[in-house]
Write a protein that holds these residues in place. Structure first.
Motif, PDB file in Angstrom:
ATOM      1  N   LYS A   4       0.837  -1.189   0.000  1.00 12.46           N
ATOM      2  CA  LYS A   4       0.000   0.000   0.000  1.00 12.46           C
ATOM      3  C   LYS A   4       0.875   1.243   0.000  1.00 12.46           C
ATOM      4  N   PRO A   5       0.438   2.308  -0.660  1.00 11.77           N
ATOM      5  CA  PRO A   5       1.231   3.542  -0.658  1.00 11.77           C
ATOM      6  C   PRO A   5       1.293   4.159   0.739  1.00 11.77           C
ATOM      7  N   LEU A   6       2.315   4.972   0.943  1.00  5.46           N
ATOM      8  CA  LEU A   6       2.493   5.682   2.208  1.00  5.46           C
ATOM      9  C   LEU A   6       2.346   7.169   1.932  1.00  5.46           C
ATOM     10  N   TYR A   7       1.476   7.840   2.679  1.00  5.90           N
ATOM     11  CA  TYR A   7       1.211   9.261   2.499  1.00  5.90           C
ATOM     12  C   TYR A   7       1.665  10.045   3.723  1.00  5.90           C
ATOM     13  N   LYS A   8       2.299  11.168   3.467  1.00  4.75           N
ATOM     14  CA  LYS A   8       2.631  12.133   4.521  1.00  4.75           C
ATOM     15  C   LYS A   8       1.587  13.242   4.407  1.00  4.75           C
ATOM     16  N   SER A  24      -3.946   5.430   3.855  1.00  5.76           N
ATOM     17  CA  SER A  24      -5.123   5.719   3.044  1.00  5.76           C
ATOM     18  C   SER A  24      -5.544   7.173   3.205  1.00  5.76           C
ATOM     19  N   VAL A  25      -5.723   7.869   2.080  1.00  5.26           N
ATOM     20  CA  VAL A  25      -6.224   9.237   2.038  1.00  5.26           C
ATOM     21  C   VAL A  25      -7.282   9.284   0.942  1.00  5.26           C
ATOM     22  N   SER A  37      -6.877   7.531   7.062  1.00  3.80           N
ATOM     23  CA  SER A  37      -7.014   6.316   7.873  1.00  3.80           C
ATOM     24  C   SER A  37      -5.752   5.461   7.762  1.00  3.80           C
ATOM     25  N   ASP A  38      -5.713   4.431   8.577  1.00  2.00           N
ATOM     26  CA  ASP A  38      -4.545   3.547   8.680  1.00  2.00           C
ATOM     27  C   ASP A  38      -3.286   4.347   8.997  1.00  2.00           C
ATOM     28  N   VAL A  76      -0.579  16.737   0.862  1.00  2.00           N
ATOM     29  CA  VAL A  76      -0.568  15.275   0.937  1.00  2.00           C
ATOM     30  C   VAL A  76       0.499  14.811  -0.046  1.00  2.00           C
ATOM     31  N   GLU A  77       1.493  14.093   0.466  1.00  2.00           N
ATOM     32  CA  GLU A  77       2.592  13.602  -0.361  1.00  2.00           C
ATOM     33  C   GLU A  77       2.631  12.082  -0.304  1.00  2.00           C
ATOM     34  N   GLU A  78       2.816  11.448  -1.447  1.00  2.00           N
ATOM     35  CA  GLU A  78       3.069  10.015  -1.451  1.00  2.00           C
ATOM     36  C   GLU A  78       4.578   9.844  -1.351  1.00  2.00           C
TER      37      GLU A  78
END
Length: 107
Positions: A4-8, A24-25, A37-38, A76-78
């Motif tokens: 799963k991707p990671l978002y900052k 999750s965004v 979430s997550d 929001v950054e991936e």
């Protein structure tokens, strides 16, 4: 195997700028909100404890889904990997929680 991707996620709340990591965004079912979430926390059992992460975990650790007003979301950054979390003062940009006391400064 797909990860799963990671978002900052950087957002404003009560005069502070928060950074959190999440898996999750999305647009929220609540109109005008962004759903986060997550949430991702360090799982290291090391002796060095990040006080900023501890403060954020105390505040958001039991949160299943965070619904943020869209206008409070700054960015929001991936990202590829998680780095140290930060809480900043909205006006000055100074870190609110510092890892160690700074010499010569009294608080």
């Amino acid at each position: 195997m797909s990860t799963k991707p990671l978002y900052k996620v950087t957002f404003l709340s009560a005069g502070k700028i928060y950074e959190l990591y999440a898996r999750s965004v999305a647009s929220s079912a609540l109109w005008g909100f962004t759903e986060i979430s997550d949430l991702v926390w360090d799982t290291n059992e090391s002796l060095v404890i990040d006080p900023t992460e501890e403060k954020l975990r105390d505040e958001f650790g039991n949160t299943r889904v965070l619904h943020l007003p869209m206008q409070s979301v700054v960015r929001v950054e991936e990202v590829e990997r998680k780095t140290q979390l930060v809480i900043r003062d909205c006006n000055s940009g100074d870190k609110i929680v510092t890892p160690f006391p700074m010499p010569g400064k009294r608080g």
